[in-house]
Scaffold this motif. Structure first.
Motif, PDB file in Angstrom:
ATOM      1  N   THR A 180      72.381 -63.270 -81.880  1.00 29.31           N
ATOM      2  CA  THR A 180      73.444 -63.975 -81.167  1.00 29.31           C
ATOM      3  C   THR A 180      72.901 -64.683 -79.928  1.00 29.31           C
ATOM      4  OG1 THR A 180      75.128 -62.424 -81.947  1.00 29.31           O
ATOM      5  CG2 THR A 180      75.658 -63.701 -79.982  1.00 29.31           C
ATOM      6  N   LEU A 181      72.037 -64.012 -79.186  1.00 26.30           N
ATOM      7  CA  LEU A 181      71.459 -64.618 -77.986  1.00 26.30           C
ATOM      8  C   LEU A 181      70.604 -65.841 -78.334  1.00 26.30           C
ATOM      9  CD1 LEU A 181      70.433 -61.407 -76.004  1.00 26.30           C
ATOM     10  CD2 LEU A 181      72.341 -62.947 -75.496  1.00 26.30           C
ATOM     11  N   LEU A 182      69.792 -65.710 -79.360  1.00 23.54           N
ATOM     12  CA  LEU A 182      68.953 -66.845 -79.758  1.00 23.54           C
ATOM     13  C   LEU A 182      69.790 -68.029 -80.216  1.00 23.54           C
ATOM     14  CD1 LEU A 182      66.077 -65.012 -81.673  1.00 23.54           C
ATOM     15  CD2 LEU A 182      65.898 -66.168 -79.465  1.00 23.54           C
ATOM     16  N   MET A 183      70.835 -67.762 -81.003  1.00 24.26           N
ATOM     17  CA  MET A 183      71.688 -68.849 -81.468  1.00 24.26           C
ATOM     18  C   MET A 183      72.460 -69.478 -80.313  1.00 24.26           C
ATOM     19  SD  MET A 183      70.929 -69.368 -84.538  1.00 24.26           S
ATOM     20  CE  MET A 183      72.131 -70.689 -84.688  1.00 24.26           C
ATOM     21  N   ALA A 184      72.812 -68.684 -79.295  1.00 22.22           N
ATOM     22  CA  ALA A 184      73.480 -69.251 -78.124  1.00 22.22           C
ATOM     23  C   ALA A 184      72.546 -70.216 -77.396  1.00 22.22           C
ATOM     24  CB  ALA A 184      73.944 -68.134 -77.193  1.00 22.22           C
ATOM     25  N   LEU A 185      71.297 -69.818 -77.224  1.00 21.88           N
ATOM     26  CA  LEU A 185      70.317 -70.705 -76.594  1.00 21.88           C
ATOM     27  C   LEU A 185      70.102 -71.965 -77.424  1.00 21.88           C
ATOM     28  CD1 LEU A 185      67.723 -68.017 -75.454  1.00 21.88           C
ATOM     29  CD2 LEU A 185      69.207 -69.366 -73.964  1.00 21.88           C
ATOM     30  N   SER A 186      70.086 -71.798 -78.742  1.00 20.35           N
ATOM     31  CA  SER A 186      69.948 -72.948 -79.629  1.00 20.35           C
ATOM     32  C   SER A 186      71.122 -73.908 -79.468  1.00 20.35           C
ATOM     33  CB  SER A 186      69.856 -72.472 -81.088  1.00 20.35           C
ATOM     34  OG  SER A 186      69.828 -73.560 -81.975  1.00 20.35           O
ATOM     35  N   ASN A 187      72.338 -73.370 -79.461  1.00 19.83           N
ATOM     36  CA  ASN A 187      73.526 -74.210 -79.300  1.00 19.83           C
ATOM     37  C   ASN A 187      73.504 -74.952 -77.968  1.00 19.83           C
ATOM     38  OD1 ASN A 187      75.806 -71.882 -80.942  1.00 19.83           O
ATOM     39  ND2 ASN A 187      74.466 -73.436 -81.795  1.00 19.83           N
ATOM     40  N   LYS A 188      73.095 -74.273 -76.921  1.00 23.78           N
ATOM     41  CA  LYS A 188      73.145 -74.861 -75.585  1.00 23.78           C
ATOM     42  C   LYS A 188      72.071 -75.932 -75.367  1.00 23.78           C
ATOM     43  CE  LYS A 188      75.644 -73.599 -72.898  1.00 23.78           C
ATOM     44  NZ  LYS A 188      77.016 -74.078 -72.571  1.00 23.78           N
ATOM     45  N   PHE A 189      70.878 -75.683 -75.904  1.00 25.14           N
ATOM     46  CA  PHE A 189      69.761 -76.580 -75.611  1.00 25.14           C
ATOM     47  C   PHE A 189      69.311 -77.427 -76.802  1.00 25.14           C
ATOM     48  CE2 PHE A 189      69.443 -73.055 -72.571  1.00 25.14           C
ATOM     49  CZ  PHE A 189      69.492 -73.771 -71.375  1.00 25.14           C
ATOM     50  N   GLY A 190      69.832 -77.151 -77.990  1.00 21.45           N
ATOM     51  CA  GLY A 190      69.539 -77.988 -79.146  1.00 21.45           C
ATOM     52  C   GLY A 190      68.325 -77.611 -79.953  1.00 21.45           C
ATOM     53  N   SER A 191      67.487 -76.714 -79.451  1.00 26.89           N
ATOM     54  CA  SER A 191      66.286 -76.324 -80.189  1.00 26.89           C
ATOM     55  C   SER A 191      66.651 -75.454 -81.383  1.00 26.89           C
ATOM     56  CB  SER A 191      65.330 -75.563 -79.269  1.00 26.89           C
ATOM     57  OG  SER A 191      64.835 -76.401 -78.251  1.00 26.89           O
ATOM     58  N   ILE A 192      65.876 -75.571 -82.430  1.00 25.77           N
ATOM     59  CA  ILE A 192      66.116 -74.777 -83.631  1.00 25.77           C
ATOM     60  C   ILE A 192      65.501 -73.390 -83.467  1.00 25.77           C
ATOM     61  CG2 ILE A 192      64.011 -75.611 -84.790  1.00 25.77           C
ATOM     62  CD1 ILE A 192      65.562 -75.490 -87.434  1.00 25.77           C
ATOM     63  N   VAL A 193      66.193 -72.368 -83.989  1.00 24.47           N
ATOM     64  CA  VAL A 193      65.657 -71.010 -83.977  1.00 24.47           C
ATOM     65  C   VAL A 193      64.748 -70.823 -85.189  1.00 24.47           C
ATOM     66  CG1 VAL A 193      66.191 -68.550 -84.115  1.00 24.47           C
ATOM     67  CG2 VAL A 193      67.634 -70.061 -82.743  1.00 24.47           C
ATOM     68  N   LEU A 194      63.510 -70.444 -84.919  1.00 25.05           N
ATOM     69  CA  LEU A 194      62.573 -70.108 -85.989  1.00 25.05           C
ATOM     70  C   LEU A 194      62.643 -68.604 -86.225  1.00 25.05           C
ATOM     71  CD1 LEU A 194      59.443 -72.187 -84.847  1.00 25.05           C
ATOM     72  CD2 LEU A 194      61.295 -72.888 -86.396  1.00 25.05           C
ATOM     73  N   THR A 195      62.967 -68.207 -87.451  1.00 25.99           N
ATOM     74  CA  THR A 195      62.969 -66.779 -87.761  1.00 25.99           C
ATOM     75  C   THR A 195      61.548 -66.320 -88.063  1.00 25.99           C
ATOM     76  OG1 THR A 195      63.394 -67.080 -90.125  1.00 25.99           O
ATOM     77  CG2 THR A 195      65.307 -66.948 -88.671  1.00 25.99           C
ATOM     78  N   THR A 196      61.329 -65.030 -87.964  1.00 27.93           N
ATOM     79  CA  THR A 196      59.962 -64.511 -88.010  1.00 27.93           C
ATOM     80  C   THR A 196      59.732 -63.499 -89.130  1.00 27.93           C
ATOM     81  OG1 THR A 196      60.493 -62.785 -86.392  1.00 27.93           O
ATOM     82  CG2 THR A 196      59.695 -64.886 -85.519  1.00 27.93           C
ATOM     83  N   GLY A 197      60.664 -63.384 -90.073  1.00 30.97           N
ATOM     84  CA  GLY A 197      60.500 -62.432 -91.166  1.00 30.97           C
ATOM     85  C   GLY A 197      59.496 -62.907 -92.194  1.00 30.97           C
ATOM     86  N   ASN A 198      58.765 -61.954 -92.784  1.00 30.61           N
ATOM     87  CA  ASN A 198      57.759 -62.286 -93.794  1.00 30.61           C
ATOM     88  C   ASN A 198      58.276 -61.988 -95.201  1.00 30.61           C
ATOM     89  OD1 ASN A 198      57.031 -59.429 -94.539  1.00 30.61           O
ATOM     90  ND2 ASN A 198      56.410 -59.368 -92.385  1.00 30.61           N
TER      91      ASN A 198
END
Length: 558
Positions: free
Chosen positions: A392-410
């Motif tokens: 939720t925190l990462l997506m909030a930052l993404s929404n606010k600043f426009g950067s895409i969230v890169l997930t890190t699962g293998n």
């Protein structure tokens, strides 16, 4: 007779018909100025590969036809210049009760403002990531055209990608008078695929006795990457030239015909290691997904573990440190060394680094649920709450600043469901989704020993690589508490998921029955998670994505 030809190994964007057309025009004009008289562009270059259900839209096909005409008109003044352009064409022929598909994966030969020949791909792949039979009708013709100046032209047989993996299309081209085979392609990358293509094309050359030029696409398109690696083979099967991989290039070859014998001369890029190819594929996949979709940058959760560390290194190589942001979100169970290692890695990579504790939110969630959870011990529920707070925190930052969230699962985690839906799976692009955990370790070692993009040597602190992997969602948690050793797990996933071996076959190969049954059971149980995961870069011959289409509700257990 000497013919100078050029392969326009270019990075096209799906649906950018005007931009793609202009790229072809510019490449043709530049090649002509350099005395080339034949330009080859990749498969479906006018529209980009693969346009998927856009092919079903009549307006899209018409726009592609118009773009081909635009290219032809723009190049009308280039005397004796032949340009091969890949494009879809055709439409639906309707009767009262049915619609007959008449769309083709085609290529047209343009010369002096005219379309002098059009060829429809004969062999339509329908396996792995390919589903061309959904969109196209097989062609049944042969295309041999002339290239070069008047009086000294060479007869060129045109094939499209999959055609060259079968004997008949090349043989028919030779029977129609071809002296040189030109193969235009858009074949997605997986590790080792480039050299497999060279070996297969050697078979075509040996069968026909004709030299061959292979023109290949470069660039990232959603979950697939095209590595370029265009090449040329002489009539005896020897390598005449090889273009660079993972970058745009005007690959020039000189074709000399003396007394019926044809020889090709071109520059030869050296053989690359699988690790080089894999790293460049991941970097190009991130760069093009972020860039082509208009994101200003990327952000990710940096945990102090190896997966997020590897993703950060890839992202910085792809985008530059100024466009990448790392966020550490410690929980009550985050070890001190995780903080220290995350800070050190961010400092080595030169990215913006922030720390946002999730302890207050976690306690608030537990308080809200206390009445309902009364009398029940903490379990994966509380672990997942932590992961979902971070998402939720990462997506909030993404929404606010426009950067895409890169997930890190293998891939190991995606296979077994060792990930949290709406938690660490939340994001826009899954960079290492197709890398097994053992390969994650291997690539971390490789990147620390190499600095391919000049962003810094040894970016990953050694302790991140050597400490036992942990999600750190409960006290003293280790991945291997819940899963078999990764060497065992990844080998089972490879056999079962990538190569369709049965459970009994894997056990017969020496694997413990309990491990095999556990891993394969987890693969089946977690299909519902994978369906909701972001797209990610495909680097093996079978990834979780378009390669893998299994039912969620499924009782088959073999």
């Amino acid at each position: 007779m000497t013919l100078k030809l050029c392969v326009a190994q270019l990075n096209f964007i799906v649906g950018d018909l005007e931009g793609n057309a202009q790229k072809i025009i510019t490449a043709a004009q530049d090649a002509y100025a350099d005395c080339a008289r034949l330009l080859l562009t990749p498969e479906l270059s006018i529209c980009g590969y693969a346009a998927e259900d856009l092919y079903l839209r009549p307006a899209f096909i018409q726009a592609c036809d118009d773009a081909v005409k635009k290219v032809a008109h723009a190049l009308a003044g280039l005397k004796d210049m032949a340009v091969v352009v890949g494009h879809p064409t055709g439409g639906d022929s309707r009767t009262r009760s049915t619609a007959v598909q008449k769309r083709f994966n085609a290529a047209s030969v343009l010369r002096e403002g005219q379309v002098v020949a059009t060829y429809a791909k004969r062999e339509l792949p329908n396996y792995q990531v390919f589903d061309e039979r959904r969109y196209f009708t097989p062609g049944d013709g042969v295309c041999v055209f002339e290239a070069g100046a008047e009086g000294q032209r060479l007869r060129v047989g045109l094939l499209i990608c999959e055609d060259a993996w079968f004997e008949q299309p090349a043989r028919l081209a030779k029977e129609a008078g071809a002296e040189l085979l030109a193969v235009i392609n858009a074949s997605p990358f997986h590790v080792g695929k480039g050299y497999e293509r060279e070996e297969m094309m050697c078979q075509r050359v040996q069968e026909t006795g004709l030299p061959l030029v292979y023109a290949h696409l470069v660039g990232g398109q959603d979950e697939v990457v095209f590595e370029g690696h265009s090449f040329a083979l002489n009539a005896n099967g020897t390598l005449a030239g090889r273009a660079p991989s993972f970058k745009e290039n005007s690959f020039v070859a000189l074709v000399e015909s003396t007394q019926g014998a044809i020889k090709i001369e071109a520059t030869v890029e050296p053989v690359r290691t699988p690790e080089q190819d894999l790293w460049d594929a991941l970097v190009l996949g991130v760069r093009d997904y972020v860039g082509k979709n208009g994101f200003p940058g990327a952000l990710l959760g940096l945990s102090g573990g190896i997966d997020s560390a590897l993703v950060l290194a890839i992202a910085v190589d792809a985008l530059g440190a100024d466009k990448v942001r790392a966020v550490m979100m410690p929980s009550p169970y985050t070890a001190d060394i995780s903080w220290l290692d995350a800070r050190e890695m961010a400092q080595r990579m030169g990215v913006r680094y922030d720390e946002i504790s999730i302890v207050p939110q976690f306690e608030a969630f537990k308080a809200s649920l206390a009445a309902d959870f009364a009398g029940r011990a903490e379990d994966t529920t509380e672990e997942n709450i932590q992961a979902r707070i971070r998402g939720t925190l990462l997506m909030a930052l993404s929404n606010k600043f426009g950067s895409i969230v890169l997930t890190t699962g293998n891939k190991s985690e995606m296979a077994t469901g060792y990930c949290t839906l709406y938690g660490d799976m939340a994001g826009g692009f899954a960079v290492i989704k197709d890398l097994a955990k053992t390969l994650v370790f291997k690539m971390a070692h490789w990147r620390n020993a190499n600095d391919p993009y000049g962003t810094g040597a040894s970016p990953i602190p050694e302790r991140i690589i050597t400490r036992p992997p942990s999600a750190e969602l409960r006290p003293d948690q280790k991945d291997q508490d819940s899963l078999p050793p990764y060497e065992v797990l990844d080998a089972i996933v490879d056999r079962y998921m990538e190569n369709d071996q049965s459970i009994e076959t894997i056990i017969a190969a020496g694997f413990d029955r309990a491990d095999v049954e556990k891993v394969t059971r987890l693969i089946k149980l977690n299909e519902y998670k994978r369906r909701q995961s972001p797209v990610g870069i495909r680097v093996t011959h079978r990834s979780f994505g378009k390669d893998w289409r299994y039912p969620i509700t499924n009782y088959f257990r073999a």
